[in-house]
Write an enzyme that holds these catalytic residues in place. Sequence first.
Site, mmCIF file in Angstrom:
data_model
loop_
_atom_site.group_PDB
_atom_site.id
_atom_site.type_symbol
_atom_site.label_atom_id
_atom_site.label_comp_id
_atom_site.label_asym_id
_atom_site.label_seq_id
_atom_site.Cartn_x
_atom_site.Cartn_y
_atom_site.Cartn_z
ATOM 1 N N SER A 113 -7.343 0.627 0.262
ATOM 2 C CA SER A 113 -6.815 1.965 -0.025
ATOM 3 C C SER A 113 -7.835 2.811 -0.765
ATOM 4 C CB SER A 113 -5.564 1.815 -0.891
ATOM 5 O OG SER A 113 -5.206 3.046 -1.456
ATOM 6 N N TYR A 166 -0.782 -0.711 -8.398
ATOM 7 C CA TYR A 166 -0.931 -0.795 -6.942
ATOM 8 C C TYR A 166 -2.408 -0.748 -6.553
ATOM 9 C CZ TYR A 166 -1.608 1.022 -2.276
ATOM 10 O OH TYR A 166 -2.099 1.217 -1.009
ATOM 11 N N LYS A 191 -5.249 -3.702 -4.872
ATOM 12 C CA LYS A 191 -6.140 -3.550 -3.711
ATOM 13 C C LYS A 191 -7.586 -3.827 -4.110
ATOM 14 C CE LYS A 191 -3.094 -2.608 -0.576
ATOM 15 N NZ LYS A 191 -2.879 -3.508 0.559
HETATM 16 C C1 UD1 Z 1 -0.695 7.110 -2.818
HETATM 17 C C2 UD1 Z 1 -1.903 6.298 -3.116
HETATM 18 C C3 UD1 Z 1 -2.470 5.766 -1.828
HETATM 19 C C4 UD1 Z 1 -1.414 4.974 -1.089
HETATM 20 C C5 UD1 Z 1 -0.251 5.871 -0.819
HETATM 21 C C6 UD1 Z 1 0.824 5.073 -0.121
HETATM 22 C C7 UD1 Z 1 -3.108 7.015 -5.115
HETATM 23 C C8 UD1 Z 1 -4.066 7.998 -5.673
HETATM 24 N N1 UD1 Z 1 -2.870 7.135 -3.807
HETATM 25 O O1 UD1 Z 1 -1.160 8.252 -2.141
HETATM 26 O O2 UD1 Z 1 -3.550 4.944 -2.063
HETATM 27 O O3 UD1 Z 1 -1.939 4.474 0.105
HETATM 28 O O4 UD1 Z 1 0.246 6.378 -2.053
HETATM 29 O O5 UD1 Z 1 1.961 4.946 -0.827
HETATM 30 O O6 UD1 Z 1 -2.614 6.177 -5.807
HETATM 31 N N2 UD1 Z 1 3.296 15.200 -3.419
HETATM 32 C C9 UD1 Z 1 4.158 16.237 -3.719
HETATM 33 N N3 UD1 Z 1 5.511 16.027 -3.583
HETATM 34 C C10 UD1 Z 1 6.038 14.842 -3.172
HETATM 35 C C11 UD1 Z 1 5.144 13.763 -2.867
HETATM 36 C C12 UD1 Z 1 3.789 13.981 -3.018
HETATM 37 O O7 UD1 Z 1 3.721 17.319 -4.096
HETATM 38 O O8 UD1 Z 1 7.270 14.697 -3.090
HETATM 39 C C13 UD1 Z 1 1.848 15.420 -3.508
HETATM 40 C C14 UD1 Z 1 1.146 14.483 -4.465
HETATM 41 O O9 UD1 Z 1 1.129 14.997 -5.760
HETATM 42 C C15 UD1 Z 1 -0.243 14.403 -3.816
HETATM 43 C C16 UD1 Z 1 0.027 14.552 -2.328
HETATM 44 O O10 UD1 Z 1 1.309 15.162 -2.227
HETATM 45 O O11 UD1 Z 1 -1.043 15.479 -4.228
HETATM 46 C C17 UD1 Z 1 0.075 13.230 -1.586
HETATM 47 O O12 UD1 Z 1 0.985 12.355 -2.238
HETATM 48 P P1 UD1 Z 1 1.473 10.996 -1.558
HETATM 49 O O13 UD1 Z 1 1.876 11.269 -0.162
HETATM 50 O O14 UD1 Z 1 2.481 10.382 -2.461
HETATM 51 O O15 UD1 Z 1 0.196 10.124 -1.477
HETATM 52 P P2 UD1 Z 1 -0.861 9.704 -2.621
HETATM 53 O O16 UD1 Z 1 -0.240 9.711 -3.955
HETATM 54 O O17 UD1 Z 1 -2.077 10.498 -2.404
#
Ligand code: UD1
Length: 340
Positions: free
Chosen positions: A127, A151, A155
């Site tokens: 990841s 998490y 990895k």
């Molecule tokens: C995280 C992990 C990644 C993992 C993935 C799978 C980190 C940095 N990244 O990805 O390695 O493979 O989870 O579970 O730990 N967001 C919103 N609203 C929401 C959900 C997300 O604004 O309801 C935003 C987050 O703040 C972020 C982006 O969308 O900026 C992506 O979030 P998300 O899809 O949860 O993935 P990561 O956190 O990047």
Amino acid sequence: MSATVLVTGGAGFIGSHTCVELLDHGYDVVVLDDHSNSSPRALERIAKVAGRPVTAAYESDLRDRRALSAVFAAHPVDAVIHFAAKKAVGESVEKPVEYYDTNVGGTTALLSAMREHGVHRLVFSSSCSIYGDAAKVPLAEDDPAGPTNPYATTKWLCEQVLADVCRRLPEMSVLALRYFNPVGAHPSGLLGEDPRGVPNNVMPFLTQVAVGRLPRLRVFGDDYATADGTGVRDYIHVMDVADGHRVALEHLDDDTGMRTFNLGTGAGTSVLELVAAFSRACGRPVPYEVTARRPGDVAALVADPGAVARAWNWATTRDLAAMCRDAWAFQELNPSGYPD
Ligand code: UD1
């Protein structure tokens, strides 16, 4: 005789798409999945999409060593693709021991069974989260790791275990693929991401808002040091991730030892840009509100995809519009996810 690949976590989001890709390319596929975060229905969908079923599917926890050994004994496994793991960042902060046990313990149990049965070839699901709060993007494989949650640490630990095992056992060949943010679905709409409970990740959350299961997206913070203040990620189509695994299998024998590659597009997309792209794909504006930052989130994570391009002449082929279109097609066809 075609090669047999054992896919752990093969009923999950990335695993199921990879099974289809392998079946499409003539591999025989054996799945091991405990269905803790996947539906057995995905296996039926795999057969429907690929036009033929997986050879066998076992419902079992990887750490059940007797069951795992029996799977290796029953099939001539040439290579393993290891997806099975827990992956919710927030949950990992609350239940760190469970994460280390499942993700690291599952991997060492798998390695033991591979040793026992003389299997030396492994593709490991890593990841981009291991890069942590990166000082700069894009990120290359030799940039420093700095996992910020259990998490991501699991990895990173698994990568180190695999690298050390490869240093000491020269017959081993391991490829660790660090995915950035896999989203999208199979273009048929039959396979996709179907998380249990309220989604943690942004794309399944968006699709469930669009289909009316959730009222609005919460955008976690608009005060990051990014162009529009919202978090920037490198979204990669799950079909490209699946293709990357199939190509990885073809390159396992290029060399022995452990090699690590990013799988990403190299393009960063902010949350607001993603909302806009998804709204275009589903033909209606998706309601959202900006809320506080989510603990543990980082501002930007974008891949430098150069290493895999140089090594395998491989790059992603699907853009953000395709990711949104396909994610939406799956949700529209399966408003409540896979049937129970
Ligand atoms: C995280 C992990 C990644 C993992 C993935 C799978 C980190 C940095 N990244 O990805 O390695 O493979 O989870 O579970 O730990 N967001 C919103 N609203 C929401 C959900 C997300 O604004 O309801 C935003 C987050 O703040 C972020 C982006 O969308 O900026 C992506 O979030 P998300 O899809 O949860 O993935 P990561 O956190 O990047």
